[in-house]
Scaffold this motif. Structure first.
Motif, PDB file in Angstrom:
ATOM      1  N   MET A 181       4.789  -4.400  10.763  1.00  0.00           N
ATOM      2  CA  MET A 181       3.597  -3.847  10.094  1.00  0.00           C
ATOM      3  C   MET A 181       3.761  -4.002   8.584  1.00  0.00           C
ATOM      4  SD  MET A 181       2.025   0.010  10.422  1.00  0.00           S
ATOM      5  CE  MET A 181       0.552   0.472   9.510  1.00  0.00           C
ATOM      6  N   PRO A 182       2.778  -4.614   7.898  1.00  0.00           N
ATOM      7  CA  PRO A 182       2.916  -4.818   6.450  1.00  0.00           C
ATOM      8  C   PRO A 182       2.878  -3.492   5.705  1.00  0.00           C
ATOM      9  CG  PRO A 182       0.697  -5.376   7.177  1.00  0.00           C
ATOM     10  CD  PRO A 182       1.505  -5.131   8.424  1.00  0.00           C
ATOM     11  N   PRO A 183       3.524  -3.411   4.556  1.00  0.00           N
ATOM     12  CA  PRO A 183       3.503  -2.170   3.783  1.00  0.00           C
ATOM     13  C   PRO A 183       2.102  -1.898   3.247  1.00  0.00           C
ATOM     14  CG  PRO A 183       4.499  -3.945   2.508  1.00  0.00           C
ATOM     15  CD  PRO A 183       4.296  -4.469   3.893  1.00  0.00           C
ATOM     16  N   PRO A 184       1.773  -0.622   3.015  1.00  0.00           N
ATOM     17  CA  PRO A 184       0.446  -0.300   2.477  1.00  0.00           C
ATOM     18  C   PRO A 184       0.209  -0.978   1.135  1.00  0.00           C
ATOM     19  CG  PRO A 184       1.622   1.682   3.188  1.00  0.00           C
ATOM     20  CD  PRO A 184       2.608   0.570   3.207  1.00  0.00           C
ATOM     21  N   ALA A 185      -1.039  -1.328   0.872  1.00  0.00           N
ATOM     22  CA  ALA A 185      -1.378  -1.930  -0.417  1.00  0.00           C
ATOM     23  C   ALA A 185      -1.189  -0.909  -1.534  1.00  0.00           C
ATOM     24  CB  ALA A 185      -2.825  -2.417  -0.384  1.00  0.00           C
ATOM     25  N   LEU A 186      -1.057  -1.416  -2.749  1.00  0.00           N
ATOM     26  CA  LEU A 186      -0.942  -0.525  -3.895  1.00  0.00           C
ATOM     27  C   LEU A 186      -2.279   0.146  -4.178  1.00  0.00           C
ATOM     28  CD1 LEU A 186       1.141  -2.762  -6.335  1.00  0.00           C
ATOM     29  CD2 LEU A 186       1.986  -0.918  -4.876  1.00  0.00           C
ATOM     30  N   LEU A 187      -2.225   1.296  -4.816  1.00  0.00           N
ATOM     31  CA  LEU A 187      -3.444   1.952  -5.283  1.00  0.00           C
ATOM     32  C   LEU A 187      -4.102   1.061  -6.333  1.00  0.00           C
ATOM     33  CD1 LEU A 187      -1.978   5.549  -5.703  1.00  0.00           C
ATOM     34  CD2 LEU A 187      -3.554   4.805  -3.903  1.00  0.00           C
ATOM     35  N   GLN A 188      -5.411   0.918  -6.245  1.00  0.00           N
ATOM     36  CA  GLN A 188      -6.153   0.060  -7.164  1.00  0.00           C
ATOM     37  C   GLN A 188      -6.599   0.843  -8.394  1.00  0.00           C
ATOM     38  OE1 GLN A 188      -6.494  -3.409  -6.466  1.00  0.00           O
ATOM     39  NE2 GLN A 188      -4.920  -2.632  -5.079  1.00  0.00           N
ATOM     40  N   GLY A 189      -6.548   0.190  -9.535  1.00  0.00           N
ATOM     41  CA  GLY A 189      -7.011   0.820 -10.764  1.00  0.00           C
ATOM     42  C   GLY A 189      -5.897   1.343 -11.642  1.00  0.00           C
ATOM     43  N   CYS A 190      -4.640   1.080 -11.267  1.00  0.00           N
ATOM     44  CA  CYS A 190      -3.518   1.422 -12.146  1.00  0.00           C
ATOM     45  C   CYS A 190      -3.329   0.251 -13.106  1.00  0.00           C
ATOM     46  CB  CYS A 190      -2.256   1.693 -11.344  1.00  0.00           C
ATOM     47  SG  CYS A 190      -0.860   2.221 -12.375  1.00  0.00           S
ATOM     48  N   GLU A 224      -4.158   7.580   2.293  1.00  0.00           N
ATOM     49  CA  GLU A 224      -3.879   6.343   1.566  1.00  0.00           C
ATOM     50  C   GLU A 224      -3.045   6.626   0.326  1.00  0.00           C
ATOM     51  OE1 GLU A 224      -7.825   3.699   2.735  1.00  0.00           O
ATOM     52  OE2 GLU A 224      -7.909   5.129   1.068  1.00  0.00           O
ATOM     53  N   TYR A 225      -3.377   7.714  -0.372  1.00  0.00           N
ATOM     54  CA  TYR A 225      -2.608   8.076  -1.562  1.00  0.00           C
ATOM     55  C   TYR A 225      -1.159   8.372  -1.184  1.00  0.00           C
ATOM     56  CZ  TYR A 225      -1.181  10.470  -5.841  1.00  0.00           C
ATOM     57  OH  TYR A 225      -0.505  10.841  -6.989  1.00  0.00           O
ATOM     58  N   LEU A 226      -0.958   9.135  -0.124  1.00  0.00           N
ATOM     59  CA  LEU A 226       0.382   9.470   0.329  1.00  0.00           C
ATOM     60  C   LEU A 226       1.190   8.219   0.642  1.00  0.00           C
ATOM     61  CD1 LEU A 226       2.565  11.448   1.392  1.00  0.00           C
ATOM     62  CD2 LEU A 226       1.358  11.418   3.592  1.00  0.00           C
ATOM     63  N   GLN A 227       0.573   7.252   1.296  1.00  0.00           N
ATOM     64  CA  GLN A 227       1.279   6.052   1.730  1.00  0.00           C
ATOM     65  C   GLN A 227       1.541   5.071   0.587  1.00  0.00           C
ATOM     66  OE1 GLN A 227      -1.476   4.856   4.876  1.00  0.00           O
ATOM     67  NE2 GLN A 227       0.058   5.414   6.415  1.00  0.00           N
ATOM     68  N   ARG A 228       0.733   5.128  -0.455  1.00  0.00           N
ATOM     69  CA  ARG A 228       0.809   4.113  -1.500  1.00  0.00           C
ATOM     70  C   ARG A 228       1.387   4.610  -2.823  1.00  0.00           C
ATOM     71  NH1 ARG A 228      -5.335   1.611  -0.688  1.00  0.00           N
ATOM     72  NH2 ARG A 228      -5.101   1.095   1.533  1.00  0.00           N
ATOM     73  N   ALA A 229       1.410   5.916  -3.025  1.00  0.00           N
ATOM     74  CA  ALA A 229       1.768   6.450  -4.345  1.00  0.00           C
ATOM     75  C   ALA A 229       3.179   6.059  -4.767  1.00  0.00           C
ATOM     76  CB  ALA A 229       1.609   7.969  -4.351  1.00  0.00           C
ATOM     77  N   ASN A 230       4.132   6.119  -3.860  1.00  0.00           N
ATOM     78  CA  ASN A 230       5.521   5.836  -4.247  1.00  0.00           C
ATOM     79  C   ASN A 230       5.692   4.455  -4.864  1.00  0.00           C
ATOM     80  OD1 ASN A 230       6.310   8.341  -3.361  1.00  0.00           O
ATOM     81  ND2 ASN A 230       7.556   7.608  -1.653  1.00  0.00           N
TER      82      ASN A 230
END
Length: 277
Positions: free
Chosen positions: A1-10, A144-150
């Motif tokens: 399973m691919p890792p979650p995408a990064l949060l957009q807009g940073c 989504e935030y939880l999965q991508r924030a790190n």
């Protein structure tokens, strides 16, 4: 399973990923969302740093500044007053795209900073802020935030003590540290070569270069605080990744000398270029 995408807009993280030259930003010391928006709307700015350490910014003012900056496009970065974990949590829960931690000294402190900034299993950050997600575009769900924030948020530490300089290679190698940010004034004071009347001694220049080389060797980014466009251009040409190009208070101070005299037709008395000389 691919890792979650990064949060957009940073915008700062995206600038680092493009790696097309230095990411430029401004420093906010004065409270008020209108100040935040004025700085964030400056052309070409990728980030605005909200200074809760030395600026006149308390927790409530920080919570006003972060969304105002994010709404204009640049990344809101918060310099916390101290390296306490709850301060990191407050900044990230407000929606900051990254935190800058001052006066780091040891590798263990760097590891503790990372732990406070990351959700488990990488760290110990708690989840629950209703505000964090709204500072990104498109707005992620809490899951989504939880999965991508790190992987998306930036953890930055200031190298400005003699102890941190001595351990800079080990600090740079700590997983989760994204940026070594140089505070030239405190670094100079702490190694015995303070900046006086704007003059930097060769020993301080060498120390700054040592931090830059440590960051590069570890595959991390290096940032620096500057006090003039000329100085900022020098660091940009050297390859520094993140450069502050102006402080709100200093910009105001530099703009004021001579204005009254010019209107009255008398001789301008001149003055310093701002607080930092």
């Amino acid at each position: 399973m691919p890792p979650p995408a990064l949060l957009q807009g940073c915008k700062l993280r995206e600038a680092f990923a493009r790696d097309q030259g230095a990411s430029l930003g401004l420093w906010q010391c004065l409270p008020g969302a209108n100040v935040s928006r004025t700085l964030a709307r400056a052309e070409g700015v990728d980030w605005v740093l909200v200074d809760c350490e030395h600026g006149n910014i308390d927790d409530a003012a920080m919570h006003d500044a972060v969304p105002a900056i994010a709404a204009c496009g640049p990344s809101p970065i918060v310099r916390i007053p101290d390296m306490q974990g709850w301060m990191i949590k407050r900044a990230l829960d407000a929606g900051a795209h990254g935190v800058l931690v001052p006066l780091l000294r040891t590798v263990d402190e760097a590891k503790s900073v990372v732990a406070a900034a990351k959700f488990p299993p990488q760290g110990r950050r708690g989840l629950g802020s209703p505000f964090s997600m709204e500072r990104f575009t498109p707005v992620p769900t809490m899951t989504e935030y939880l999965q991508r924030a790190n992987d998306s948020l930036l953890t930055m530490v200031q190298i400005e003590t003699a102890e941190a300089l001595e351990a800079v290679d080990e600090i740079a190698a700590v997983p989760g540290i994204d940026v070594l940010f140089i505070g030239p004034f405190d670094l100079g004071n702490n190694i015995g070569f303070p900046i006086l009347d704007g003059v930097m001694q060769p020993q301080l220049d060498n120390a700054i270069e040592r931090v830059f080389e440590a960051a590069k060797k570890a595959g991390k980014k290096c940032g620096v605080f500057t006090t003039s466009t000329e100085q900022a251009r020098v660091y940009a040409e050297k390859g520094y990744h993140m450069i502050s190009i102006g402080l709100d208070v200093s910009i105001l101070q530099a703009a004021l000398p001579g204005r009254v005299e010019a209107v009255r037709g008398t001789t301008a008395s001149g003055g310093k270029g701002g607080y930092y000389g």
